[in-house]
Design a protein around this motif. Structure first.
Motif, PDB file in Angstrom:
ATOM      1  N   TYR A  43       8.506  -0.134   5.379  1.00 56.40           N
ATOM      2  CA  TYR A  43       8.063  -1.365   4.723  1.00 56.40           C
ATOM      3  C   TYR A  43       8.725  -1.372   3.352  1.00 56.40           C
ATOM      4  CZ  TYR A  43       4.601  -4.711   2.824  1.00 56.40           C
ATOM      5  OH  TYR A  43       3.965  -5.789   2.245  1.00 56.40           O
ATOM      6  N   GLU A  61      -1.143  -4.324   0.918  1.00 61.61           N
ATOM      7  CA  GLU A  61      -1.986  -3.369   1.635  1.00 61.61           C
ATOM      8  C   GLU A  61      -2.343  -3.890   3.028  1.00 61.61           C
ATOM      9  OE1 GLU A  61      -6.096  -0.848   0.973  1.00 61.61           O
ATOM     10  OE2 GLU A  61      -5.948  -2.844   0.093  1.00 61.61           O
ATOM     11  N   SER A  62      -2.672  -5.181   3.124  1.00 63.30           N
ATOM     12  CA  SER A  62      -3.051  -5.720   4.432  1.00 63.30           C
ATOM     13  C   SER A  62      -1.871  -5.716   5.407  1.00 63.30           C
ATOM     14  CB  SER A  62      -3.656  -7.121   4.300  1.00 63.30           C
ATOM     15  OG  SER A  62      -2.711  -8.052   3.865  1.00 63.30           O
ATOM     16  N   ILE A  63      -0.664  -5.939   4.911  1.00 60.42           N
ATOM     17  CA  ILE A  63       0.524  -5.865   5.773  1.00 60.42           C
ATOM     18  C   ILE A  63       0.731  -4.433   6.258  1.00 60.42           C
ATOM     19  CG2 ILE A  63       3.052  -6.059   5.818  1.00 60.42           C
ATOM     20  CD1 ILE A  63       2.699  -8.499   3.919  1.00 60.42           C
ATOM     21  N   LYS A 103      -1.556  -2.141   6.619  1.00 54.47           N
ATOM     22  CA  LYS A 103      -2.606  -1.847   7.599  1.00 54.47           C
ATOM     23  C   LYS A 103      -2.318  -2.522   8.938  1.00 54.47           C
ATOM     24  CE  LYS A 103      -6.383  -0.814   4.466  1.00 54.47           C
ATOM     25  NZ  LYS A 103      -7.714  -1.191   3.985  1.00 54.47           N
ATOM     26  N   TYR A 104      -1.784  -3.744   8.897  1.00 55.15           N
ATOM     27  CA  TYR A 104      -1.431  -4.453  10.130  1.00 55.15           C
ATOM     28  C   TYR A 104      -0.345  -3.686  10.892  1.00 55.15           C
ATOM     29  CZ  TYR A 104       0.489  -7.961  13.252  1.00 55.15           C
ATOM     30  OH  TYR A 104       0.951  -8.621  14.360  1.00 55.15           O
ATOM     31  N   ILE A 105       0.658  -3.222  10.169  1.00 51.26           N
ATOM     32  CA  ILE A 105       1.726  -2.435  10.792  1.00 51.26           C
ATOM     33  C   ILE A 105       1.134  -1.201  11.461  1.00 51.26           C
ATOM     34  CG2 ILE A 105       3.764  -0.994  10.319  1.00 51.26           C
ATOM     35  CD1 ILE A 105       4.463  -3.043   8.091  1.00 51.26           C
ATOM     36  N   GLU A 106       0.210  -0.537  10.775  1.00 52.65           N
ATOM     37  CA  GLU A 106      -0.423   0.661  11.331  1.00 52.65           C
ATOM     38  C   GLU A 106      -1.225   0.318  12.591  1.00 52.65           C
ATOM     39  OE1 GLU A 106      -3.314   4.365   9.994  1.00 52.65           O
ATOM     40  OE2 GLU A 106      -2.963   2.730   8.596  1.00 52.65           O
ATOM     41  N   GLU A 107      -1.969  -0.787  12.561  1.00 53.39           N
ATOM     42  CA  GLU A 107      -2.766  -1.187  13.728  1.00 53.39           C
ATOM     43  C   GLU A 107      -1.884  -1.513  14.930  1.00 53.39           C
ATOM     44  OE1 GLU A 107      -5.231  -4.484  12.599  1.00 53.39           O
ATOM     45  OE2 GLU A 107      -6.272  -3.324  11.062  1.00 53.39           O
ATOM     46  N   VAL A 108      -0.818  -2.260  14.702  1.00 51.32           N
ATOM     47  CA  VAL A 108       0.053  -2.697  15.797  1.00 51.32           C
ATOM     48  C   VAL A 108       0.874  -1.542  16.374  1.00 51.32           C
ATOM     49  CG1 VAL A 108       2.051  -4.150  16.364  1.00 51.32           C
ATOM     50  CG2 VAL A 108       0.165  -5.086  15.029  1.00 51.32           C
ATOM     51  N   HIS A 109       1.393  -0.684  15.505  1.00 52.26           N
ATOM     52  CA  HIS A 109       2.317   0.365  15.943  1.00 52.26           C
ATOM     53  C   HIS A 109       1.695   1.760  16.017  1.00 52.26           C
ATOM     54  CE1 HIS A 109       5.671  -2.392  15.982  1.00 52.26           C
ATOM     55  NE2 HIS A 109       5.273  -2.837  14.818  1.00 52.26           N
ATOM     56  N   LYS A 160       1.292   4.834  10.202  1.00 52.03           N
ATOM     57  CA  LYS A 160       1.492   4.242   8.885  1.00 52.03           C
ATOM     58  C   LYS A 160       2.987   4.083   8.616  1.00 52.03           C
ATOM     59  CE  LYS A 160      -2.658   5.866   6.604  1.00 52.03           C
ATOM     60  NZ  LYS A 160      -3.200   6.566   5.442  1.00 52.03           N
TER      61      LYS A 160
END
Length: 66
Positions: A6, A18-20, A22-28, A31
């Motif tokens: 990122y 931070e939200s982006i 966290k989104y990357i972590e959730e999807v993939h 971290k």
């Protein structure tokens, strides 16, 4: 997927960044590596109104978000 990066200026790092992350972590499922871009001239960081933080200062702010 391995090696998520990122990249941004993060001047300063805020809740939107931070939200982006966290989104990357959730999807993939991992971290992302957060890469801070700074402006350099003659091996010295250039601080401006739009880029007030040094690399070390930005790193400290980002680390506060965990």
């Amino acid at each position: 997927m391995k090696g998520l990066i990122y990249i941004g200026r993060f001047q300063p790092f805020h809740k939107g960044h931070e939200s982006i992350a966290k989104y990357i972590e959730e999807v993939h499922g991992e971290k992302p590596l957060i890469a801070v871009v700074t402006f350099m001239k003659n091996n010295k960081e250039i601080l401006t109104y739009n880029n007030p933080l040094t690399y070390e200062e930005a790193k400290k702010v980002i680390n506060c978000y965990g």
